[in-house]
Write an enzyme that holds these catalytic residues in place. Structure first.
Site, PDB file in Angstrom:
ATOM      1  N   ASP A  14       0.728  -1.118   0.071  1.00 10.24           N
ATOM      2  CA  ASP A  14      -0.012  -0.138   0.021  1.00 10.24           C
ATOM      3  C   ASP A  14       0.900   1.259   0.121  1.00 10.24           C
ATOM      4  O   ASP A  14       0.519   2.083   0.548  1.00 10.24           O
ATOM      5  CB  ASP A  14      -1.017   0.147   1.063  1.00 10.24           C
ATOM      6  CG  ASP A  14      -1.620  -1.288   1.323  1.00 10.24           C
ATOM      7  OD1 ASP A  14      -2.454  -1.636   0.419  1.00 10.24           O
ATOM      8  OD2 ASP A  14      -1.596  -1.814   2.500  1.00 10.24           O
ATOM      9  N   HIS A  72      -4.114  -1.721  -6.635  1.00 14.46           N
ATOM     10  CA  HIS A  72      -3.396  -0.554  -6.701  1.00 14.46           C
ATOM     11  C   HIS A  72      -4.485   0.569  -7.121  1.00 14.46           C
ATOM     12  O   HIS A  72      -5.314   0.325  -7.894  1.00 14.46           O
ATOM     13  CB  HIS A  72      -2.513  -0.742  -8.234  1.00 14.46           C
ATOM     14  CG  HIS A  72      -1.279  -1.603  -8.068  1.00 14.46           C
ATOM     15  ND1 HIS A  72      -0.613  -1.501  -6.716  1.00 14.46           N
ATOM     16  CD2 HIS A  72      -0.551  -2.238  -8.821  1.00 14.46           C
ATOM     17  CE1 HIS A  72       0.538  -2.255  -6.888  1.00 14.46           C
ATOM     18  NE2 HIS A  72       0.414  -2.816  -8.081  1.00 14.46           N
TER      19      HIS A  72
END
Length: 416
Positions: A14, A42
């Site tokens: 992340d 993503h």
């Protein structure tokens, strides 16, 4: 022969890899994904529009780029088909390795059932069946994407597997599909995906041999690596840069520049050690401003201060040449920002990551905060305290910061 560049996450995932790959993608002819499954996510913002990608490489937003899903990825046909539906004219722009392993509905059922049985000792998986899919692969009982081209044969093989595993599946409460339903499902997968299934290793080799520019897109982060992460609170694949070689069929000499993506603070999803986690108001503020909720699960991410010790460790594993520092703007307005420069561990001060990270306590260095970095396009124009923060990260990790993100938008990135 040209070498492939690599973007890799250097924390617990992340970090913002999607934005960097999307931004750099304009300079490349091919973008490749090498490991993980739809447990990875993503998030990319373009002109105020949010794109959440889980299997399709981030280069799909650029019309002239070829996108590769490599053999190291585990592929859910259902998720992939849904994701592909967001985009037009994908033929010739997207290829899926015929050697990539199939992630099917029973894998997620097994994953979720085992997590429930573990109770308080649950790892905190995404429940997407990624671990069971890789387990089948390693035990040589898995099935690969190329088998979708013969749905009748694959259906027979799966029904045999279901019968063999029936005692285990019954104990776990796994629902086994009817044979006719399974066959129809596999035929549908073939109809949609057949034009995209290919020997992707040859495609990547050919691109490099023809001096094309190739970018490799990592998933998750180095500290989640199955071997070098905070085991057992890790993912089921090799997330370090070397995983890009096995996950695409490249040799180490074919890897060029390695861009390590780091967040200006630290986040983690699920359970596991996290020395710099801030469970107070600062952590809550990072979560709120940074919108720290998982792309895949929606779970709240745990937030804390930048950990230079773990980032230095991960950068060595990955061979990082330069950093892309993301979400610097999230720290706008903090009076004081902290960097972990060492750990207190078993009565000693150490500057390395121990195997039992849960027993490490952070030793912080405090720096003055800054007002705002939003909209700034030149490094020299950043507030002096923001520059001091960046330069201290460089000193502690030994790696220079080459890219600085000051908002989610593609355009808001400083290049040094």
């Amino acid at each position: 022969m040209r070498k492939a560049d690599l973007v890799v996450g250097v924390q617990w995932g992340d970090e913002g890899k999607g934005k960097i790959v999307d931004m750099l993608g304009l300079n490349y002819d091919m973008i490749c994904r090498s490991q993980g499954g739809h447990n990875a996510g993503h998030t990319i913002w373009v002109d105020g529009v949010r794109y959440a990608l889980h299997l399709v490489p981030s280069g799909i937003l650029h019309k002239n780029i070829i996108n590769i899903i490599g053999n190291g990825v585990v592929v859910s046909p259902e998720v992939l088909i849904t994701e592909m539906a967001q985009f037009d004219n994908l033929e010739g722009r997207l290829y899926i390795s015929d050697k990539a392993h199939l992630n099917l509905s029973y894998h997620s059922q097994v994953d979720q059932a085992k997590e429930r049985l573990k109770g308080e000792k649950a790892i905190g998986t995404t429940g997407k069946g990624i671990g069971p899919t890789y387990a089948d692969k390693i035990s040589r009982s898995g099935h690969r994407v190329g088998e979708l081209l013969e749905p009748e044969r694959l259906c027979d093989a799966l029904m045999h597997d279901f019968e063999t595993n029936k005692p285990v599946f019954d104990a776990l409460g796994v629902k086994i599909p009817e044979e006719n339903e399974l066959l129809e499902e596999l035929k549908r997968y073939k109809e949609v995906l057949a034009p995209f299934i290919a020997n992707t290793t040859n495609l990547v080799w050919k691109a490099l041999d023809e001096d094309k520019k190739v970018l490799l897109e990592g998933a998750q982060g180095t500290l989640l690596d199955i071997d070098h992460g905070t085991y057992p609170y890790v993912t089921s694949s090799n997330t370090i840069s070397a995983g890009a070689c096995t996950g695409l069929g490249l040799n180490p000499k074919e890897i060029g520049k390695v861009i390590g993506v780091i967040k200006a603070y630290t986040t983690r999803v699920g359970h596991g050690p996290f020395p710099t986690e801030d469970k107070g108001t600062n952590g809550d503020k990072m979560c709120e401003i940074g919108k720290e909720f998982g792309t895949t699960t929606g779970r709240r991410r745990r937030c804390g201060w930048f950990d230079a010790v773990s980032v230095k460790y991960a950068s060595r594993l990955d061979g990082v040449d330069t950093y892309a520092l993301m979400k610097l703007d999230v720290l706008d307005g903090f009076e004081v920002v902290k960097i972990c420069k060492a750990y207190q561990y078993n009565g000693e001060t150490i500057d390395y990551v121990p195997t039992d990270l849960e027993n490490a306590t952070p030793i912080y260095e405090e720096l003055a905060g800054w007002d705002s970095v939003k909209g700034i396009s030149r490094y020299e124009d950043l507030p002096a305290n923001a520059r001091a923060y960046i330069e201290r990260i460089e000193e502690l990790t030994g790696v220079k910061v080459g890219y600085i993100s000051t908002s989610p938008e593609r355009s808001d990135t400083i290049i040094r």
